[in-house]
Motif scaffolding. Structure first.
Motif, PDB file in Angstrom:
ATOM      1  N   MET A 131       0.700  -1.069   0.066  1.00 11.85           N
ATOM      2  CA  MET A 131       0.060  -0.233  -0.082  1.00 11.85           C
ATOM      3  C   MET A 131       0.898   1.157   0.069  1.00 11.85           C
TER       4      MET A 131
ATOM      5  N   GLY B 172       1.741   4.548   1.822  1.00 12.45           N
ATOM      6  CA  GLY B 172       1.553   5.331   2.929  1.00 12.45           C
ATOM      7  C   GLY B 172       1.806   6.593   3.072  1.00 12.45           C
ATOM      8  N   TYR B 173       1.867   7.334   4.244  1.00 11.32           N
ATOM      9  CA  TYR B 173       1.978   8.727   4.153  1.00 11.32           C
ATOM     10  C   TYR B 173       3.205   8.977   4.816  1.00 11.32           C
ATOM     11  N   ASP B 174       3.954   7.905   5.481  1.00  6.16           N
ATOM     12  CA  ASP B 174       5.134   8.126   6.299  1.00  6.16           C
ATOM     13  C   ASP B 174       6.434   8.664   5.840  1.00  6.16           C
ATOM     14  N   MET B 175       6.950   9.692   6.390  1.00  3.21           N
ATOM     15  CA  MET B 175       8.207  10.337   5.875  1.00  3.21           C
ATOM     16  C   MET B 175       9.116  10.351   7.096  1.00  3.21           C
TER      17      MET B 175
ATOM     18  N   PRO C 283       9.511   6.610  10.980  1.00  2.04           N
ATOM     19  CA  PRO C 283       8.278   5.925  10.865  1.00  2.04           C
ATOM     20  C   PRO C 283       7.948   4.913   9.663  1.00  2.04           C
ATOM     21  N   ALA C 284       8.802   5.300   8.695  1.00  5.34           N
ATOM     22  CA  ALA C 284       8.613   4.328   7.612  1.00  5.34           C
ATOM     23  C   ALA C 284       9.183   2.717   7.859  1.00  5.34           C
TER      24      ALA C 284
END
Lengths: 88, 461
Positions: free
Chosen positions: A1, A3-6, A15-16
């Protein structure tokens, strides 16, 4: 998927690279909360005792609070990982 | 992730060009401190308040630098909150929208007090009544919306500049050098004056908060920041030097002291010119205070870390009316604190510089975490030269501000750190009201329309 993590900072975990348990615990921001509480204690104690301690009290309180926060975060991650198999 | 921004009804119209932004910026900065703060501060700090405003320009310059780089690399609404939460940690970013109401209330109280004192030069009306009138005016104007505000702002800005020049130019010839001695009657008061006089420079933070609404932000933001800091610093030093050079500091201490100074070297109309300038300045300030801060609350609400109603847009005025109400209504209850000008200003200065310190850390992280944003920014610094200096400088100045404030006005520092602790409790409460994993993802990422191509690929989950 997608995601929005950076990744966000050298002093934080990335976070990723986290799984959902780590994200859930990271969201609580234990180290940051500990730092602020430690700062508060490090400010108030010198004010009610010896004002000269203001030069070191906040920094000391902040560092101790941050370290405690990291310990709590690590404990919470371990605890949730340990609970996971029994839930499944 | 907050998908709310995909709904056009929840984004604000882009409407402000270079002239409008410069007017908003300088008009917001040249305001309360010039007309309200110098008198009370000079009473205790003496002529050294001239040096205090110069020193206050040092952290202000760092702030300008942060704003220029971050604003041009990542122009987003709710700037400080977004930068800090995405580039450092969610909780540090959360402190911005949570602390903003306190800063906005303090700012409104100072401004309303200044408005009341100067308006009383024209009309013999009770000061408290005028304070309430101004607070009501602020609330209504900010609920109406940005387009109206920007137009009004430009008109008042021109009037303000005319009034300032009328005072400064003839005042320079009336200065008595003997009034500058003793220069340092109280070193502690001088230190607190530096902290308090940081407040006037906060108009520069306005720019990144309005990022989404500025035409061509990559070019406009660095341009108006450079012009703005020059204009504002020059005017501040000149006006305060005239004040303490014309009137002995022992005779100062009131919010309307600039009118007193003008009456010493101008004809009978002198104090009225100053009073008119003060009223112009006050109006320009209050026109932007809620306008800017409400955008930050709105963005935090869109992220889900503050209650949803704060991001709702009024269907007719296109303003975040609930957020404006949160910022504009409580000051009506806090009017009894309006006389604590120095303490309120120190609170604003300390809280704001602390936020900018986290902003500096975020700036350090920016080239690594959002490389494509940084690569496309019109204004950049080398990481191990300019950026490192900016971060270290900001850290030193912020630490100094905290120590000075805690020694001179400990209640200010205690209230602020106590508020941060309460904010952590509320943050944890908000986590329980939402999907905490999703919230964490949202607060560590940019919205789709804010990304540039390469950085969008950094989402690696």
């Amino acid at each position: 998927m997608v995601g929005y993590d950076m990744a966000i900072g050298e002093y934080r975990d990335v976070p990723a690279e986290m799984d959902d348990i780590e994200r859930e615990v990271a969201a609580a921001q234990y180290p940051e909360g500990g730092l602020v509480v430690g700062l508060g204690v490090g400010i108030v104690l010198p004010l009610v005792t010896v004002q000269a301690l203001l030069l070191v009290g906040p920094v000391l309180g902040g560092v101790v609070g941050f370290a405690l926060g990291r310990r709590i975060r690590d404990y919470e991650i371990r605890r949730r990982r340990a609970d996971r198999p029994s839930e499944e | 992730m907050s998908g709310a921004t995909d709904d056009p009804s929840e984004t604000l119209p882009s409407s402000i060009g270079v002239v409008g932004v410069l007017a908003l910026l300088v008009g917001n900065a040249i305001s309360v401190p010039i007309f309200v703060l110098p008198g009370p501060l000079a009473r205790s700090a003496g002529p050294a308040v001239v040096l205090a405003i110069v020193l206050a320009a040092v952290p202000a310059s760092f702030v300008v630098l942060y704003n220029a780089v971050l604003g041009s690399a990542m122009p987003v609404a709710g700037g400080l909150y977004v930068y800090i939460s995405r580039l450092t940690a969610p909780y540090w970013g959360f402190l911005v929208p949570v602390t903003i109401p306190l800063v906005a209330w303090a700012s409104l109280l100072i401004t309303a007090r200044g408005f009341a004192e100067y308006t009383r030069i024209f009309f013999d009306v009770p000061s408290t009544l005028l304070v309430y009138v101004l607070l009501a005016f602020v609330l209504v104007v900010n609920l109406i919306g940005l387009r109206v505000v920007a137009q009004v702002q430009i008109v008042f800005f021109v009037g303000l500049l005319v009034a300032l020049l009328t005072v400064i130019v003839p005042g320079a010839g009336a200065v008595d050098p003997a009034n500058y001695a003793p220069f340092f009657p109280d070193y502690g008061a001088f230190g607190l004056a530096v902290v308090a006089l940081f407040y006037p420079f906060l108009g520069f933070g306005l720019l990144i908060e309005l990022g989404e609404e500025i035409d061509d932000p990559g070019r406009t933001i660095p341009l108006v920041l450079g012009l703005g800091i020059g204009i504002v610093a020059l005017v501040y030093v000149a006006l305060i030097a005239v004040l303490v050079g014309v009137v002995p500091y022992t005779q100062l201490g009131n919010e309307a002291d600039l009118a007193l100074a003008a009456s010493r070297y101008l004809p009978w109309w002198g104090e009225y010119v100053v009073a008119a300038g003060a009223v112009f300045a006050v109006v320009t300030t209050v026109n932007t205070t809620l306008l800017v801060f409400s955008r930050t609350l709105m963005r935090a609400s869109r992220d889900g870390v503050l209650p949803a109603p704060l991001s709702r847009i009024h269907p007719r005025f296109e303003t975040p009316h609930y957020a404006v109400a949160v910022l504009g209504v409580p000051p009506f209850l806090l009017v009894p604190l309006a006389g604590e000008i120095v303490g309120l200003s120190a609170f604003i200065g300390l809280a704001s510089l602390t936020a900018y310190f986290f902003c500096a850390i975020g700036l350090w992280n920016l080239p690594r975490e959002f490389p494509d944003h940084y690569a496309t920014a019109p204004f950049r610094l080398r990481r191990y030269r300019g950026l490192l200096l900016a971060v270290l400088g900001g850290a030193v100045v912020t630490g100094a501000f905290w120590i000075v404030t805690l020694l001179q006005r400990p209640v200010v520092g205690v209230v602020l750190i106590g508020w941060f602790v309460l904010a952590y409790v509320y943050y944890r409460y908000r986590l329980r009201k939402t999907d905490r994993i999703q919230l964490y993802r949202t607060m560590t990422s940019l919205e789709t329309h804010e990304r540039v191509d390469g950085d969008a690929g950094e989402s690696t989950d």
